[in-house]
Design a protein around this motif. Structure first.
Motif, PDB file in Angstrom:
ATOM      1  N   LYS A 122       8.307   7.228  -2.275  1.00 60.14           N
ATOM      2  CA  LYS A 122       9.203   7.201  -1.429  1.00 60.14           C
ATOM      3  C   LYS A 122       8.338   7.683  -0.031  1.00 60.14           C
ATOM      4  O   LYS A 122       8.006   8.510  -0.141  1.00 60.14           O
ATOM      5  N   ASP A 176      16.205   5.522   6.025  1.00 61.47           N
ATOM      6  CA  ASP A 176      14.813   4.953   6.711  1.00 61.47           C
ATOM      7  C   ASP A 176      14.452   5.848   7.886  1.00 61.47           C
ATOM      8  O   ASP A 176      15.608   6.641   9.058  1.00 61.47           O
ATOM      9  N   SER A 178      12.804   1.719   0.766  1.00 58.81           N
ATOM     10  CA  SER A 178      11.927   2.210  -0.024  1.00 58.81           C
ATOM     11  C   SER A 178      11.974   1.592  -1.830  1.00 58.81           C
ATOM     12  O   SER A 178      12.789   2.432  -2.690  1.00 58.81           O
ATOM     13  N   ASN A 215       9.315   4.703   5.683  1.00 48.35           N
ATOM     14  CA  ASN A 215      10.691   4.401   4.850  1.00 48.35           C
ATOM     15  C   ASN A 215      11.517   5.302   3.248  1.00 48.35           C
ATOM     16  O   ASN A 215      10.181   5.876   3.367  1.00 48.35           O
TER      17      ASN A 215
END
Length: 607
Positions: free
Chosen positions: A410, A445, A405, A401
């Motif tokens: 991240k 993502d 996120s 992600n």
């Protein structure tokens, strides 16, 4: 100066009214008594107000197809359990259907937007310089929008081409015998002026005649656009103060007899709740961010404010300068929501009846029928893009992600930063020791199940492009250790104090983010280490970043002070190369451990 204040493209009601005045002028001209609002028996049966529906979107970013992964979810409360759940939402085929259904039963309706409709777009739109998105919005029936910062990603000339039409100056026309017609809707840029002439580069406002009542829409983007767009994109332009500019044109509209006014602003806020239809309260206590002060400063004649930029969802009331609550809304991003605003127009005063204004966000659910005309358009451009989009780059073993996120660090941010470091570490490539990635540049993502046309876990070029769509060139600069520490402090200080922008860092660099502190103190200098050793303030380090960050963008001026610049490959090329070199069908890329930033305290990621 452009001919501002023109009526919209639906002119038939205005034309009919003009004919009526011409034939029966003496009957329709109000007397002095009527002008003062006195009620005579002869007009008792005439309606005193006119209903108007406004449908609004923002921050579409060219997401014609349903956004992937968590970026394609919207948070809502499950009525059965009372718990917050993630609901798949968005996709232009579904948005078109939702808007068309929402208009049913509303003879007076206007569809508006608050900017960033294009830019940072997935490949099916970006490959064609966002012409597909403009064409889709034409079909959906968009009437008017403010510009956003991403409308300037390719410069003002390209923005004007999207408005007025014509084939791309470099790429030409994408289909033989067919020239791009441009937007049927009006872009507004009240506070974006030419530095030399001082005039807006596009119309500052647009006026719609609603059964004899004129409604004006003023469009502006955030004053800080130059800080978040590459210098080339805003060359020769000046971005004015939002409050000052909008109030100026509100006064002009009132002088022209337009007393019903709506502001479309590409700037937003941060609601206390992540659920899609959060109500901030009559006093606006449940929302923070730039839009609060802007809303409090705008002319009370403005009856509603449609916002964007922060990708949040809210339908709030914020007091105007007189302390009267006023509707302020935002429909998240990527076409996952639309806002419905209903209000009444006073036919005598021509103003919006403020107590009548109601607003609510609606989820664009993927359970409705797809709009066939939008499906056809997407299919047409997808076929053109397929040879490039479907090329396999690598493999992932699970969702990684990025945009979706909620963490400061991240997983996909770690991957991107590692890719930049790997591609620029060699001496002849720049000798990078550290790489930084701005969180706002991570647009999606990498999703395992939906990944690739060739099977689960396959990452295609199209998917990689959706994550890194700007194709910024990379730079490597020399910074002192003190400057590296200062960069990390700038994440949570200066222009980033209220809305921290937490940089994604390459492997080897670690530090502490203490949320119990404030401002620059949130990053203790002695916590910053490289490969386990404390950063030496006096030593020199080679630091990689994309050209936007390296130029001081996103509130990181220390980047611009770097020396010995070397320009490398694009961020997308390095990302693609890293995926190919570090994954295979039998050894897919794993999700990073997210152990580079040590978090102390509790907070939300609001980059």
């Amino acid at each position: 100066m452009p001919n501002v204040g023109q009526l919209g493209r639906f002119r038939r009601p205005a034309y009919a009214a003009a004919v009526a005045v011409g034939l029966f002028g003496t009957l329709l001209v109000p007397s002095a008594a009527q002008a003062h609002g006195w009620d005579w028996n002869w007009d008792w049966h005439k309606p005193k107000t006119e209903d108007l529906q406004i449908l609004a979107i923002n921050d579409l970013h060219g997401n014609l197809e349903p956004p992937a992964g968590s970026s394609g979810n919207i948070k809502e409360v499950d009525p059965a359990t009372g718990k917050v759940i993630d609901t798949p939402a968005g996709g232009m085929e579904y948005l078109a259907t939702a808007l068309r259904q929402a208009r049913e039963g509303h003879p007076n309706t206007v569809t508006v937007a608050a900017g960033d409709l294009v830019g940072a777009s997935p490949l099916v739109s970006a490959l064609f310089h966002d012409e597909p998105t403009i064409e889709a919005l034409n079909k959906v029936g968009l009437d008017v929008t403010s510009v956003g910062n991403h409308e300037f990603d390719e410069g003002s000339k390209e923005l004007l081409r999207l408005q007025n039409g014509g084939c791309h100056p470099t790429d030409g026309c994408y289909q033989e015998g067919r020239e791009f017609d441009g937007a049927d809707f009006q872009y507004l840029a009240a506070n974006v002026t030419n530095e030399k002439t001082g005039r807006p580069i596009l119309k500052p406002y647009w006026v719609k005649n609603v059964r004899g009542v004129k409604v004006g829409f003023i469009g502006a983007t955030l004053e800080g656009t130059p800080n978040i767009v590459t210098a080339a994109g805003i060359q020769g332009l000046k971005f004015g103060d939002e409050i000052e500019t909008i109030n100026k044109y509100a006064k002009e509209l009132k002088h022209r007899g337009v007393d019903s006014i709506v502001a479309l602003i590409h700037e937003g806020g941060y609601p206390a709740s992540t659920t899609y239809n959060y109500d901030c309260g009559a006093a606006g206590q449940g929302i923070s961010g730039p839009i609060v002060d802007i809303a409090k400063g705008l002319d009370p004649a403005i009856g509603a404010i449609v916002t964007g930029h922060t990708h949040n969802a809210y339908a709030c009331s914020i007091p105007d300068p007189q302390g009267v609550p006023r509707s302020v809304t935002s429909a998240a991003s990527f076409g996952r929501l639309y806002t419905e605003i209903n209000l009444k127009l006073d036919k005598r005063t021509g103003a919006i009846v403020r107590p009548s204004v109601t607003a609510a966000n609606h989820v664009v659910r993927r359970t409705v029928e797809k709009a066939p005309d939008i499906t056809s358009l997407i299919s047409q451009y997808s076929k053109l893009a397929a040879p490039i989009a479907n090329r396999s780059l690598g493999f992932i073993g699970a969702d990684i992600n990025g945009r979706g996120s909620s963490a400061f660090e991240k997983p996909l941010g770690d991957v991107i930063a590692d890719g930049q470091l790997a591609g620029l570490a060699a001496a002849d490539k720049g000798g990078a020791q550290i790489a930084f990635m701005n969180p706002g540049g991570i647009r999606s993502d990498l999703v395992y199940k939906a990944s690739g046309a060739e099977g689960d876990g396959v990452v295609t070029y199209g998917e990689a492009f959706t994550v890194q769509p700007f194709t910024n060139m990379m730079q490597v600069k020399t910074l002192t250790g003190a400057q590296v520490i200062q960069l990390l402090k700038e994440q949570v200080s200066g222009g980033n104090t209220a809305a921290p922008k937490i940089l994604q860092v390459s492997k080897g660099l670690t530090y502490t983010l203490n949320l119990n502190k404030t401002g620059a103190d949130r990053v203790p200098a002695d916590s910053v280490k490289l490969n386990g050793a404390p950063i030496d303030p006096a030593a020199k380090y080679r630091v990689a970043a994309n050209e936007f960050l390296a130029g001081g963008g996103d509130g990181f001026p220390t980047f611009a002070a770097g020396t010995d610049k070397l320009v490398g490959a694009s961020d997308l090329d390095l990302f693609a190369a890293y995926l190919g070199a570090n994954s295979s069908a039998t050894a897919p890329l794993a999700v990073p451990a997210q152990d580079r930033i040590k978090i102390i305290g509790v907070g939300e990621d609001i980059d």
